[in-house]
Design a protein around this motif. Structure first.
Motif, PDB file in Angstrom:
ATOM      1  N   GLU A  66       1.009  -1.150  -0.008  1.00 15.74           N
ATOM      2  CA  GLU A  66      -0.185  -0.127   0.047  1.00 15.74           C
ATOM      3  C   GLU A  66       0.899   1.093   0.053  1.00 15.74           C
ATOM      4  O   GLU A  66       2.057   1.156   0.391  1.00 15.74           O
ATOM      5  CB  GLU A  66      -0.946   0.076   1.401  1.00 15.74           C
ATOM      6  N   PRO A  67       0.293   2.268  -0.446  1.00 15.35           N
ATOM      7  CA  PRO A  67       1.091   3.609  -0.703  1.00 15.35           C
ATOM      8  C   PRO A  67       1.520   4.093   0.898  1.00 15.35           C
ATOM      9  O   PRO A  67       0.825   3.976   1.946  1.00 15.35           O
ATOM     10  CB  PRO A  67       0.309   4.559  -1.257  1.00 15.35           C
ATOM     11  N   ILE A  68       2.631   4.554   1.163  1.00 11.87           N
ATOM     12  CA  ILE A  68       3.182   5.225   2.409  1.00 11.87           C
ATOM     13  C   ILE A  68       2.369   6.132   2.695  1.00 11.87           C
ATOM     14  O   ILE A  68       1.814   6.482   3.960  1.00 11.87           O
ATOM     15  CB  ILE A  68       4.567   5.374   2.355  1.00 11.87           C
ATOM     16  N   GLY A  69       2.066   7.243   1.913  1.00 14.13           N
ATOM     17  CA  GLY A  69       1.300   8.524   2.144  1.00 14.13           C
ATOM     18  C   GLY A  69       1.648   9.698   1.618  1.00 14.13           C
ATOM     19  O   GLY A  69       1.591   9.792   0.300  1.00 14.13           O
ATOM     20  N   VAL A  70       1.870  10.615   2.386  1.00 14.22           N
ATOM     21  CA  VAL A  70       2.189  11.974   1.834  1.00 14.22           C
ATOM     22  C   VAL A  70       3.729  12.045   1.813  1.00 14.22           C
ATOM     23  O   VAL A  70       4.408  11.949   2.803  1.00 14.22           O
ATOM     24  CB  VAL A  70       1.477  12.989   2.644  1.00 14.22           C
ATOM     25  N   ILE A  71       4.438  12.459   0.755  1.00 13.62           N
ATOM     26  CA  ILE A  71       5.803  12.361   0.642  1.00 13.62           C
ATOM     27  C   ILE A  71       6.180  13.934   0.635  1.00 13.62           C
ATOM     28  O   ILE A  71       5.549  14.925  -0.177  1.00 13.62           O
ATOM     29  CB  ILE A  71       6.258  11.716  -0.648  1.00 13.62           C
ATOM     30  N   GLY A  72       7.408  14.264   1.288  1.00  9.68           N
ATOM     31  CA  GLY A  72       8.013  15.502   1.031  1.00  9.68           C
ATOM     32  C   GLY A  72       9.267  15.401   0.358  1.00  9.68           C
ATOM     33  O   GLY A  72       9.998  14.441   0.502  1.00  9.68           O
ATOM     34  N   ALA A  73       9.335  16.163  -0.819  1.00  9.89           N
ATOM     35  CA  ALA A  73      10.578  15.783  -1.741  1.00  9.89           C
ATOM     36  C   ALA A  73      11.361  17.115  -1.646  1.00  9.89           C
ATOM     37  O   ALA A  73      10.711  18.105  -2.333  1.00  9.89           O
ATOM     38  CB  ALA A  73      10.235  15.267  -3.209  1.00  9.89           C
ATOM     39  N   ILE A  74      12.775  16.809  -1.729  1.00  8.59           N
ATOM     40  CA  ILE A  74      13.585  18.081  -1.759  1.00  8.59           C
ATOM     41  C   ILE A  74      14.575  17.889  -2.628  1.00  8.59           C
ATOM     42  O   ILE A  74      15.192  16.802  -2.626  1.00  8.59           O
ATOM     43  CB  ILE A  74      14.450  18.454  -0.463  1.00  8.59           C
ATOM     44  N   THR A  75      14.757  18.671  -3.784  1.00 12.68           N
ATOM     45  CA  THR A  75      15.650  18.395  -4.855  1.00 12.68           C
ATOM     46  C   THR A  75      16.564  19.332  -5.299  1.00 12.68           C
ATOM     47  O   THR A  75      16.128  20.527  -5.037  1.00 12.68           O
ATOM     48  CB  THR A  75      14.540  18.209  -6.115  1.00 12.68           C
ATOM     49  N   PRO A  76      17.790  19.077  -5.891  1.00 14.69           N
ATOM     50  CA  PRO A  76      18.659  20.085  -6.183  1.00 14.69           C
ATOM     51  C   PRO A  76      18.482  20.674  -7.419  1.00 14.69           C
ATOM     52  O   PRO A  76      17.795  20.441  -8.248  1.00 14.69           O
ATOM     53  CB  PRO A  76      19.974  19.157  -6.112  1.00 14.69           C
ATOM     54  N   TRP A  77      19.632  21.427  -7.786  1.00 13.93           N
ATOM     55  CA  TRP A  77      19.735  22.371  -9.139  1.00 13.93           C
ATOM     56  C   TRP A  77      20.187  21.914 -10.234  1.00 13.93           C
ATOM     57  O   TRP A  77      20.004  21.941 -11.225  1.00 13.93           O
ATOM     58  CB  TRP A  77      20.081  23.860  -8.826  1.00 13.93           C
ATOM     59  N   ASN A  78      21.128  20.578 -10.068  1.00 10.63           N
ATOM     60  CA  ASN A  78      21.922  20.298 -10.983  1.00 10.63           C
ATOM     61  C   ASN A  78      21.043  19.294 -12.097  1.00 10.63           C
ATOM     62  O   ASN A  78      21.544  19.371 -13.248  1.00 10.63           O
ATOM     63  CB  ASN A  78      23.244  19.500 -10.521  1.00 10.63           C
ATOM     64  N   PRO A 135      11.997  22.320  -4.984  1.00 12.19           N
ATOM     65  CA  PRO A 135      13.062  22.334  -5.807  1.00 12.19           C
ATOM     66  C   PRO A 135      14.243  23.308  -5.132  1.00 12.19           C
ATOM     67  O   PRO A 135      13.760  24.298  -4.355  1.00 12.19           O
ATOM     68  CB  PRO A 135      12.722  22.427  -7.023  1.00 12.19           C
ATOM     69  N   SER A 136      15.478  23.334  -5.526  1.00 13.57           N
ATOM     70  CA  SER A 136      16.285  24.406  -5.034  1.00 13.57           C
ATOM     71  C   SER A 136      16.128  25.586  -5.476  1.00 13.57           C
ATOM     72  O   SER A 136      15.369  26.246  -6.708  1.00 13.57           O
ATOM     73  CB  SER A 136      17.810  23.899  -5.929  1.00 13.57           C
ATOM     74  N   GLN A 137      16.498  26.484  -4.628  1.00  9.42           N
ATOM     75  CA  GLN A 137      16.200  27.966  -5.131  1.00  9.42           C
ATOM     76  C   GLN A 137      16.879  28.460  -6.432  1.00  9.42           C
ATOM     77  O   GLN A 137      16.547  29.426  -6.886  1.00  9.42           O
ATOM     78  CB  GLN A 137      16.813  28.914  -4.028  1.00  9.42           C
ATOM     79  N   TYR A 138      17.922  27.794  -6.772  1.00  7.12           N
ATOM     80  CA  TYR A 138      18.869  28.139  -7.994  1.00  7.12           C
ATOM     81  C   TYR A 138      18.064  27.289  -9.126  1.00  7.12           C
ATOM     82  O   TYR A 138      18.651  27.372 -10.369  1.00  7.12           O
ATOM     83  CB  TYR A 138      20.372  27.483  -7.728  1.00  7.12           C
ATOM     84  N   ALA A 139      17.029  26.850  -8.929  1.00  9.98           N
ATOM     85  CA  ALA A 139      16.447  25.996 -10.021  1.00  9.98           C
ATOM     86  C   ALA A 139      14.909  25.980  -9.764  1.00  9.98           C
ATOM     87  O   ALA A 139      14.245  24.791  -9.742  1.00  9.98           O
ATOM     88  CB  ALA A 139      16.893  24.722 -10.429  1.00  9.98           C
ATOM     89  N   PHE A 152      15.311  12.944  -0.368  1.00 11.29           N
ATOM     90  CA  PHE A 152      16.099  14.026  -0.756  1.00 11.29           C
ATOM     91  C   PHE A 152      17.406  13.728  -1.489  1.00 11.29           C
ATOM     92  O   PHE A 152      17.826  12.608  -1.436  1.00 11.29           O
ATOM     93  CB  PHE A 152      16.669  14.625   0.929  1.00 11.29           C
ATOM     94  N   THR A 153      17.819  14.719  -2.288  1.00 10.05           N
ATOM     95  CA  THR A 153      18.817  14.622  -3.075  1.00 10.05           C
ATOM     96  C   THR A 153      19.459  15.911  -2.771  1.00 10.05           C
ATOM     97  O   THR A 153      18.873  16.970  -3.232  1.00 10.05           O
ATOM     98  CB  THR A 153      18.791  14.293  -4.664  1.00 10.05           C
ATOM     99  N   GLY A 154      20.891  15.724  -2.602  1.00  7.02           N
ATOM    100  CA  GLY A 154      21.550  17.204  -2.282  1.00  7.02           C
ATOM    101  C   GLY A 154      22.947  16.644  -1.663  1.00  7.02           C
ATOM    102  O   GLY A 154      23.518  15.429  -1.733  1.00  7.02           O
ATOM    103  N   SER A 155      23.696  17.608  -1.041  1.00 12.31           N
ATOM    104  CA  SER A 155      24.661  17.310  -0.319  1.00 12.31           C
ATOM    105  C   SER A 155      24.656  16.551   1.110  1.00 12.31           C
ATOM    106  O   SER A 155      23.726  16.370   1.296  1.00 12.31           O
ATOM    107  CB  SER A 155      25.362  18.784   0.112  1.00 12.31           C
TER     108      SER A 155
END
Length: 493
Positions: free
Chosen positions: A152-164, A188-192, A237-240
């Motif tokens: 079953e689906p986990i639920g509500v997802i929070g996703a944070i992504t980078p600019w590259n 998304p990233s503030q740079y993208a 999350f994808t990032g540093s």
């Protein structure tokens, strides 16, 4: 629409948007405060972007939670049709989306077009996977019982992504989450911000139900508001590595996390390698997107018998790369996305030189292209393990090269950092290929090629490069949870 667009034509939107908006609960929502987004090639303003607050994030989470009550039960074939529809629209608007990517973060228009194409394919891939979410029947040790295992689906997802990779990395999370029956809030990233806003105009055009996918744009306040929000059932999350560590330590409750973090990826070239192929691979994966890729080749270990030949050929090839505005189709390497990134690159080059290495090509900022964030594609020879370029992620158009005599030592050096995302090997020896594939402690190992990730195979890191996977069936399963349904239907014996 994502900004002040009044013409019906789908052309050059990336150059005409002046004010972007959040996309919440199926509509465009203005923000009280904004910041200016700049083109890294010339530092000209390209958009006014919402500086979303915790209140904006709350609104998006509330919408996603409300939508999840229905979306989780939508027939998988219907979810698949929505994903296919979005993928078709993305492909139709490929040039517009690609121009937005190049405008906001600098990669060449050819690379940006390829990114959009991969995004469209991700929608279609996960559309098909949505219909392949299967369970199983588990035998019981007594008669009269049936154990059904369902996902079953986990639920509500929070996703944070980078600019590259501002669209592709959104797509990995968005497509898999929606296919699984989850709803999502993407930051998304503030740079993208430009290309994600245009992607959400594609989603709006496709008629995805309100609240299923939401977009909150912003800078310093927005990311922590998403990462720390108690209304999410999972964070992706994808990032540093540093930021990923902060997020993992700061989540408000126990919940699933997917973390794709930094790389500092090694490449090993043995004495039995095809040197032409190895040089071509190093030039491609070391300098594509100006080296701003988590799986970029950062450090290269070359057997001493072929070391000089490799350095000479790589130097010649890299010195021929053309640098400039990514909108020019003749350009091989565009600007770096941020001035801070250029500073890190320059620091790594200076550190290597100070410790005795030799810059064989490049090695400086390109002042003639100022005020853009341009740095010469750079090869550093004669490196040692103590240099920053050989132990930290440079994330720019620089590779460090050092010789080795003992293959086991090269493996130790390759494994000797916190990075565990991807490694590369060039060898014509089948035994070496299998041995190195087994010994290198990375989530992805590419032998005699530099494409460490494909859409239908798991992609993820180890150690300081994160945990959890994206891509493929395994990426979809990251948004699902198991349920054991045990039913007594007869008399127990």
């Amino acid at each position: 629409m994502p900004g002040e667009l009044t013409t019906p034509e789908r052309k050059a939107h990336a150059m005409t948007i002046t004010t972007l908006n959040n996309y919440i609960d199926g509509g465009w929502v203005r923000s009280e405060t904004t910041f200016k987004a700049l083109n890294p090639a010339d530092e000209k303003v390209i958009a006014e972007v919402p500086a979303s607050t915790a209140t904006d994030v709350d609104a998006a989470v509330t919408a996603a939670r409300r939508a999840f009550a229905d979306w989780r039960h939508v027939n998988p074939t219907v979810r698949a049709r929505h994903l296919h529809s979005i993928g078709d629209i993305v492909k139709t608007r490929e040039r517009e989306l690609a121009e937005a990517i190049t405008t906001e973060m600098g990669k060449t228009i050819g690379e940006a077009t390829g990114e959009v194409d991969k995004l469209a394919k991700a929608f279609h891939f996960y559309a098909e996977e949505a219909t392949r979410i299967h369970g199983e029947v588990i035998p019981n040790d007594v008669d009269g019982f049936a154990s059904l295992v369902v996902q079953e689906p986990i639920g509500v997802i929070g996703a944070i992504t980078p600019w590259n990779y501002p669209l592709e990395l959104v797509g990995w999370k968005l497509c898999a989450a929606l296919a699984a029956g989850c709803t999502i809030v993407i930051k998304p990233s503030q740079y993208a911000s430009l290309s994600p806003a245009l992607l959400f105009s594609c989603i709006d055009e496709a008629g995805l139900p309100a609240g299923v996918a939401n977009l909150v744009l912003g800078g310093g306040e927005t990311g922590p508001a998403v990462a720390g929000h108690p209304g999410f059932d999972k964070l992706a999350f994808t990032g540093s590595t540093a930021t990923g560590g902060k997020i993992a330590r700061g989540v408000p409750a126990a919940k699933p996390l997917t973390m794709e973090l930094g790389g500092s990826c090694p490449m090993i070239v043995t004495d039995r390698a095809d040197i032409d192929a190895a040089v071509a691979g190093a030039a491609r994966r070391g300098f594509r997107n100006a080296g701003q890729i988590c799986i970029a080749i950062n450090r290269i270990y070359v057997h001493e018998t072929v070391y000089s030949e490799f350095v000479d050929r790589l130097t010649a090839k890299v010195s021929e790369l053309t640098v400039g505005n990514g909108m020019d189709p003749a350009v091989d390497v565009g600007p770096m996305a941020t001035r801070a990134g250029v500073d890190v690159v320059d620091q790594h080059v200076r550190d290597a030189v100070a410790r005795g290495a030799t810059v064989t090509t490049g090695g400086t900022r390109i002042e003639t292209l100022a005020p853009g964030n341009f740095y010469q594609p750079t090869v550093i020879a004669g490196c040692n393990p103590d240099m920053l370029v050989m132990r930290e992620e440079t994330f720019g158009p620089v590779v460090g090269v050092m010789p080795f005599s003992d293959l086991a030592k090269a493996v130790d050096l390759a494994n000797g950092t916190e990075a565990g995302l991807a490694a590369y090997v060039y060898t014509g020896d089948l035994t070496q290929a299998h041995d190195l594939g087994r010994l290198l402690d990375f989530g992805n190992v590419a032998v005699n090629n530099v494409d460490a990730g494909i859409m239908n195979a798991p992609y993820g890191g180890r150690k300081g490069s994160g945990f959890g996977v994206e891509h493929g069936k395994a990426g979809l399963e990251g948004y699902l949870q198991y349920k054991h349904l045990r039913i007594q239907y007869g008399t127990r014996q």
